[in-house]
Design a protein around this motif. Structure first.
Motif, PDB file in Angstrom:
ATOM      1  N   ARG A 187       0.969  -1.035  -0.068  1.00  0.00           N
ATOM      2  CA  ARG A 187       0.072   0.115   0.085  1.00  0.00           C
ATOM      3  C   ARG A 187       0.952   1.414   0.012  1.00  0.00           C
ATOM      4  O   ARG A 187       0.392   2.419  -0.455  1.00  0.00           O
ATOM      5  CB  ARG A 187      -0.829  -0.131   1.292  1.00  0.00           C
ATOM      6  CG  ARG A 187      -2.067   0.767   0.940  1.00  0.00           C
ATOM      7  CD  ARG A 187      -3.186   0.834   1.845  1.00  0.00           C
ATOM      8  NE  ARG A 187      -3.077  -0.261   2.957  1.00  0.00           N
ATOM      9  CZ  ARG A 187      -4.038  -1.212   3.237  1.00  0.00           C
ATOM     10  NH1 ARG A 187      -5.252  -1.442   2.834  1.00  0.00           N
ATOM     11  NH2 ARG A 187      -3.566  -2.055   4.506  1.00  0.00           N
ATOM     12  N   GLY A 188       2.144   1.221   0.684  1.00  0.00           N
ATOM     13  CA  GLY A 188       3.020   2.475   0.617  1.00  0.00           C
ATOM     14  C   GLY A 188       3.395   2.661  -0.813  1.00  0.00           C
ATOM     15  O   GLY A 188       3.996   3.941  -1.057  1.00  0.00           O
TER      16      GLY A 188
ATOM     17  N   GLN B  87      -0.422 -12.343   7.368  1.00  0.00           N
ATOM     18  CA  GLN B  87      -0.732 -12.858   6.223  1.00  0.00           C
ATOM     19  C   GLN B  87      -0.113 -12.622   5.266  1.00  0.00           C
ATOM     20  O   GLN B  87       0.076 -13.592   4.236  1.00  0.00           O
ATOM     21  CB  GLN B  87      -2.307 -12.439   6.176  1.00  0.00           C
ATOM     22  CG  GLN B  87      -3.408 -12.790   6.899  1.00  0.00           C
ATOM     23  CD  GLN B  87      -3.503 -11.701   7.983  1.00  0.00           C
ATOM     24  OE1 GLN B  87      -2.631 -10.757   8.175  1.00  0.00           O
ATOM     25  NE2 GLN B  87      -4.311 -11.851   8.957  1.00  0.00           N
TER      26      GLN B  87
ATOM     27  N   ILE C 247       0.585 -11.891  -3.041  1.00  0.00           N
ATOM     28  CA  ILE C 247       1.395 -12.943  -2.217  1.00  0.00           C
ATOM     29  C   ILE C 247       0.907 -12.977  -0.869  1.00  0.00           C
ATOM     30  O   ILE C 247       0.747 -12.113  -0.231  1.00  0.00           O
ATOM     31  CB  ILE C 247       2.804 -12.427  -2.322  1.00  0.00           C
ATOM     32  CG1 ILE C 247       3.303 -12.805  -3.682  1.00  0.00           C
ATOM     33  CG2 ILE C 247       3.681 -13.421  -1.428  1.00  0.00           C
ATOM     34  CD1 ILE C 247       4.865 -11.846  -4.132  1.00  0.00           C
ATOM     35  N   GLY C 248       0.812 -14.176  -0.424  1.00  0.00           N
ATOM     36  CA  GLY C 248       0.257 -14.411   1.012  1.00  0.00           C
ATOM     37  C   GLY C 248      -0.542 -15.424   1.445  1.00  0.00           C
ATOM     38  O   GLY C 248      -0.502 -16.435   0.421  1.00  0.00           O
TER      39      GLY C 248
ATOM     40  N   GLY D 155      -2.861 -15.431  -1.134  1.00  0.00           N
ATOM     41  CA  GLY D 155      -2.412 -15.363  -2.520  1.00  0.00           C
ATOM     42  C   GLY D 155      -1.724 -16.433  -2.848  1.00  0.00           C
ATOM     43  O   GLY D 155      -1.845 -17.532  -2.297  1.00  0.00           O
TER      44      GLY D 155
ATOM     45  N   GLY E 124      -2.970  -5.494   0.556  1.00  0.00           N
ATOM     46  CA  GLY E 124      -3.211  -4.086   0.703  1.00  0.00           C
ATOM     47  C   GLY E 124      -3.143  -3.174  -0.612  1.00  0.00           C
ATOM     48  O   GLY E 124      -3.930  -2.436  -1.095  1.00  0.00           O
TER      49      GLY E 124
ATOM     50  N   GLY F 131       7.528  -0.987   0.771  1.00  0.00           N
ATOM     51  CA  GLY F 131       6.117  -0.263   1.228  1.00  0.00           C
ATOM     52  C   GLY F 131       5.172  -1.346   1.659  1.00  0.00           C
ATOM     53  O   GLY F 131       3.847  -1.039   1.577  1.00  0.00           O
ATOM     54  N   ILE F 132       5.559  -2.411   2.220  1.00  0.00           N
ATOM     55  CA  ILE F 132       4.660  -3.093   2.947  1.00  0.00           C
ATOM     56  C   ILE F 132       5.032  -3.609   4.310  1.00  0.00           C
ATOM     57  O   ILE F 132       6.121  -3.698   4.705  1.00  0.00           O
ATOM     58  CB  ILE F 132       5.336  -4.934   2.091  1.00  0.00           C
ATOM     59  CG1 ILE F 132       4.771  -4.961   0.624  1.00  0.00           C
ATOM     60  CG2 ILE F 132       4.447  -6.021   2.902  1.00  0.00           C
ATOM     61  CD1 ILE F 132       5.054  -6.058  -0.350  1.00  0.00           C
ATOM     62  N   SER F 133       3.859  -3.466   5.182  1.00  0.00           N
ATOM     63  CA  SER F 133       4.094  -3.337   6.466  1.00  0.00           C
ATOM     64  C   SER F 133       4.952  -4.778   7.018  1.00  0.00           C
ATOM     65  O   SER F 133       5.555  -4.662   8.037  1.00  0.00           O
ATOM     66  CB  SER F 133       2.974  -3.053   7.171  1.00  0.00           C
ATOM     67  OG  SER F 133       1.991  -4.053   7.001  1.00  0.00           O
ATOM     68  N   GLY F 134       4.500  -6.060   6.582  1.00  0.00           N
ATOM     69  CA  GLY F 134       4.858  -7.261   6.907  1.00  0.00           C
ATOM     70  C   GLY F 134       3.738  -7.769   7.750  1.00  0.00           C
ATOM     71  O   GLY F 134       3.959  -8.751   8.794  1.00  0.00           O
TER      72      GLY F 134
ATOM     73  N   GLY G 111      13.457   4.216   4.890  1.00  0.00           N
ATOM     74  CA  GLY G 111      13.539   5.376   4.076  1.00  0.00           C
ATOM     75  C   GLY G 111      12.374   5.452   3.094  1.00  0.00           C
ATOM     76  O   GLY G 111      11.616   4.346   3.243  1.00  0.00           O
TER      77      GLY G 111
END
Ligand code: FAD
Length: 321
Positions: free
Chosen positions: A211-212, A273, A251-252, A255, A238, A267-270, A305
């Motif tokens: 989502r980032g 899932q 992916i997940g 997914g 996201g 830009g993936i929080s982790g 960053g």
């Protein structure tokens, strides 16, 4: 103990998927000196038989039939059961792909055998193959073996190294005729959402965005980085939910499960899932502006960053390397 192992090759767009060669490598271990027989299903696929032999198959059975041009459960099940009938294998191996996931439980049931799905390695212990497979979304691993009947397993792509191809290897290629009837489904046409590019589930490098990344256009620098590295672009749910990219890239847990050599999480929080689909990647590089993002807990390398600054710098550096 030496065994006869049938390995089902998987053809897509006229080419063998890598998991076919990885399955032969697993088959060789299981055969323990016995015979490894490749099986090719499709229409006009006999030209691919030599590749299976070069990668280690001792013999290849080719089932050429118009009803096998595209995968359908009915047709593949009927064809494979007829091959099993004549070959009486002691073990059957195929990829843990959409095809393998669909047809293997049906075949195992018909063979009255157990099924070990999604194995990531196999070894022979006490004369019998023992498979390792991830459980609890990759947080733990279990070892399994089949005690009775045919040893049937599917293997996760990108985990078992294929043998080195040897073009001087030779082996019999046998054309087999099967009867396919009373099909409940037939494929009339295949319309692809996207064409070309590296197959996500077999990619050695994946550049995944979340989502980032903030927009469809934001994915363009990720695609450039992926192209440069010969890899594929993936995404978090996201990003898919926000319509930045197609769900085919997700992916997940719900997914695709991937195990590339190199995984960029950008830009993936982790979320747990997401980790379920990629945490077994060999090297994980995370780029996130939040130093507390959980993705850093599984990352081998982390860059804190702004991805919009870092990705172009990384791409330029790789171009000049
Ligand atoms: P967010 O959690 O919003 O994270 C965005 C990240 O981007 C943040 O860490 C932020 O710091 C970072 N960021 C923002 N701007 C920048 C910038 N300029 N530079 C660098 N970093 C930046 N999710 C999956 O991914 N796959 C699944 O298969 C899946 N299945 C699910 C199944 C169920 C049943 C449920 C309930 C959820 C599932 N989810 C899945 C959703 C999951 O819980 C998360 O909501 C999702 O993974 C979040 O996606 P994200 O990390 O892209 O977004």
């Amino acid at each position: 103990m030496a065994k006869k192992v049938l390995v089902i090759g998987e053809v897509r767009d006229g080419e063998l998927r890598n998991v076919s060669f990885e399955s032969i490598s697993a088959g060789k271990t299981i055969a323990d000196g016995g015979e490894v027989v490749g099986v090719l299903l499709g229409e006009n696929v006999s030209g691919l038989a030599d590749s299976l032999i070069h990668y280690g198959a001792d013999r290849v059975i080719v089932v050429d039939h118009a009803d096998l041009k595209s995968y359908t459960t009915d047709a593949y099940q009927q064809a494979l059961l007829q091959v099993f009938d004549t070959e009486s294998p002691e073990a059957v191996i195929m990829g843990h792909t959409a095809t393998g996931k669909d047809v293997s439980p049906r075949l195992a049931m018909k063979l009255n055998s157990g099924l070990i799905s999604d194995a990531i390695s196999v070894e022979v212990d006490g004369g019998e193959p023992v498979f390792t497979r991830p459980i609890y979304s990759g947080k733990a691993f279990e070892k399994k073996k089949i005690n009775e009947g045919v040893i049937f397993a599917t293997i996760r792509p990108n985990n078992i190294a294929p043998l080195e191809a040897d073009s001087s290897r030779s082996g019999d290629v046998q054309k087999v005729t099967v009867e396919i009837k009373d099909l409940r489904t037939t494929i009339r046409d295949v319309v692809r959402k996207a064409t070309g590019g590296v197959d996500l589930s077999e990619a050695k490098v994946i550049v995944a965005g979340g989502r980032g990344v903030k927009s469809k256009e934001g994915f363009e620098p990720l695609q450039e980085l992926a192209d440069l590295l010969g890899g594929a672009v993936g995404a978090s749910r996201g990003a898919c939910d926000a319509d930045y990219c197609d769900y085919a890239l997700q992916i997940g847990q719900t997914g695709k499960v991937v195990t590339p050599d190199l995984y960029f999480a950008i830009g993936i929080s982790g979320a747990i899932q997401h980790l379920a689909g990629m945490s077994n990647s060999k090297v994980i590089v995370a780029i996130n502006k939040d130093p507390e993002a959980p993705i850093f807990e599984v990352a081998d390398y982390g860059i804190v960053g702004d991805l919009f600054e870092i990705v172009p710098i990384l791409t330029e550096e790789l171009k000049s390397a």
